[in-house]
Design an enzyme around this catalytic site. Sequence first.
Site, PDB file in Angstrom:
ATOM      1  N   HIS A  25       0.819  -1.219   0.000  1.00 58.80           N
ATOM      2  CA  HIS A  25       0.000   0.000   0.000  1.00 58.80           C
ATOM      3  C   HIS A  25       0.855   1.273   0.000  1.00 58.80           C
ATOM      4  O   HIS A  25       0.311   2.368  -0.176  1.00 58.80           O
ATOM      5  CB  HIS A  25      -0.927   0.026   1.213  1.00 58.80           C
ATOM      6  CG  HIS A  25      -1.967  -1.046   1.209  1.00 58.80           C
ATOM      7  ND1 HIS A  25      -2.772  -1.292   0.114  1.00 58.80           N
ATOM      8  CD2 HIS A  25      -2.334  -1.952   2.157  1.00 58.80           C
ATOM      9  CE1 HIS A  25      -3.588  -2.299   0.394  1.00 58.80           C
ATOM     10  NE2 HIS A  25      -3.330  -2.726   1.615  1.00 58.80           N
ATOM     11  N   HIS A  64      -6.497  -6.910  -0.280  1.00 59.91           N
ATOM     12  CA  HIS A  64      -6.706  -5.497  -0.600  1.00 59.91           C
ATOM     13  C   HIS A  64      -5.938  -5.111  -1.866  1.00 59.91           C
ATOM     14  O   HIS A  64      -4.894  -5.700  -2.167  1.00 59.91           O
ATOM     15  CB  HIS A  64      -6.248  -4.617   0.569  1.00 59.91           C
ATOM     16  CG  HIS A  64      -6.926  -4.938   1.854  1.00 59.91           C
ATOM     17  ND1 HIS A  64      -6.264  -5.508   2.922  1.00 59.91           N
ATOM     18  CD2 HIS A  64      -8.221  -4.797   2.237  1.00 59.91           C
ATOM     19  CE1 HIS A  64      -7.119  -5.696   3.919  1.00 59.91           C
ATOM     20  NE2 HIS A  64      -8.309  -5.272   3.525  1.00 59.91           N
ATOM     21  N   ASP A  89      -3.007 -10.335  -2.305  1.00 63.33           N
ATOM     22  CA  ASP A  89      -3.476  -9.828  -1.016  1.00 63.33           C
ATOM     23  C   ASP A  89      -4.951  -9.446  -1.153  1.00 63.33           C
ATOM     24  O   ASP A  89      -5.414  -9.069  -2.226  1.00 63.33           O
ATOM     25  CB  ASP A  89      -2.635  -8.610  -0.624  1.00 63.33           C
ATOM     26  CG  ASP A  89      -2.909  -8.126   0.779  1.00 63.33           C
ATOM     27  OD1 ASP A  89      -2.114  -8.452   1.684  1.00 63.33           O
ATOM     28  OD2 ASP A  89      -3.898  -7.390   0.982  1.00 63.33           O
ATOM     29  N   ASP A 114      -4.333 -12.819   3.642  1.00 63.95           N
ATOM     30  CA  ASP A 114      -5.552 -12.261   4.210  1.00 63.95           C
ATOM     31  C   ASP A 114      -6.767 -12.458   3.303  1.00 63.95           C
ATOM     32  O   ASP A 114      -7.855 -11.975   3.616  1.00 63.95           O
ATOM     33  CB  ASP A 114      -5.378 -10.778   4.572  1.00 63.95           C
ATOM     34  CG  ASP A 114      -4.708  -9.965   3.489  1.00 63.95           C
ATOM     35  OD1 ASP A 114      -4.418 -10.516   2.412  1.00 63.95           O
ATOM     36  OD2 ASP A 114      -4.458  -8.769   3.713  1.00 63.95           O
TER      37      ASP A 114
END
Length: 382
Positions: A151, A189, A187, A279
Amino acid sequence: MASAEVIPADNLIHVFWHEGMLKHDTGIGVHSKGIDPGFLDILEKHPENADRVRNMYSILKRGPILPFISWHQGRPALISELLSFHTQEYVNELIEADRNGEKKFSGTTFLNPGSWDAALLAAGTTLSAMKHIIDGHGKVAYALVRPPGHHAQPAQADGYCFLNNAGLAVQLALNSGCRKVVVLDIDVHYGNGAGEGFYHSDKVLTISLHMNHGSWGPSHPQGGTIDELGEGEGFGYNLNIPLPNGTGDKGYGYAMQHLVVPAIEKFEPDMMVLVAGQDSSAFDPNGRQCLTMEGYREIGRTIRGMADKYSNGRVLIVQEGGYHVTYAAYCLHATLEGVLNVSEPLLSDPLAYYPEDESFPTKVIEAIKKYQKEVVPFLKDA
């Protein structure tokens, strides 16, 4: 099981690690917010805590995959190395925050004493893993690192991330002569940091499979939507695959075969980077997807097949999320089993079956495929 000495060198995973990364203390609070409302007796550790990575380290050290592992010591990145991806102003901001002892960069992203040293170790360890591949010392390397990085944008911390470990490694590969690099981010996200960093480049194909979460504020303005395709020369080389909440093993497998594989085949990379977050698992506190160990294992197999076909087997795996302290480690083990392309699972799933509805994700994936073939130039005849 066969000893490591008789395992072919091409089927070893070179793991890069440094225990100094455990010193990043993210604190306690209500989930990842770091707040104490005053009316709860028990607060919980921030999801991105050292325990999750300790278990990943220990499952590779003592699990059945151990004979396939070659261990290497990580190192801190040099400040000059960070400037290949991040701006000088942002790096100065991080250095100043460390001097001041702490800084809250977003509602969930805290730089505390020890965090900057850990972030430098994560970045440098990832760079060392990529250099190991580039120098011909191994074909598959895994950077077991924290804090995570996907991120982190060129000038912005976000989502527990300060430095974009994978982005720095990709830039090193390009600077070392690689013509085209694929970044596949699994991931849960959107990997907005690499997307932002290479948004104008046609030399890096960024593909992100993530739950359909959208933007979450000033630190993460990107929505991860299908129309965020890149700009200029990079138009069409940022492919987002927002999947419905609850997409499981079969849905992810369908997306891999109908969206990811065709794009990689058209792009023909000479380096592969797998940005691996666990995740997306069925039991993760930060995700709403339903991947099990077998889903991760199959993703690993697919990536290995693409690497063998296009990048001479070369693939860098970079650790990102994964916050169920035990199951994330199992899913990492399964991912690496897939990359090794072992004939039978080395480790059984302790949680196993999770019900999933593959019909809705399939419809969404077909809609994304239709959109990409209509809009993205290099995919129009894929």
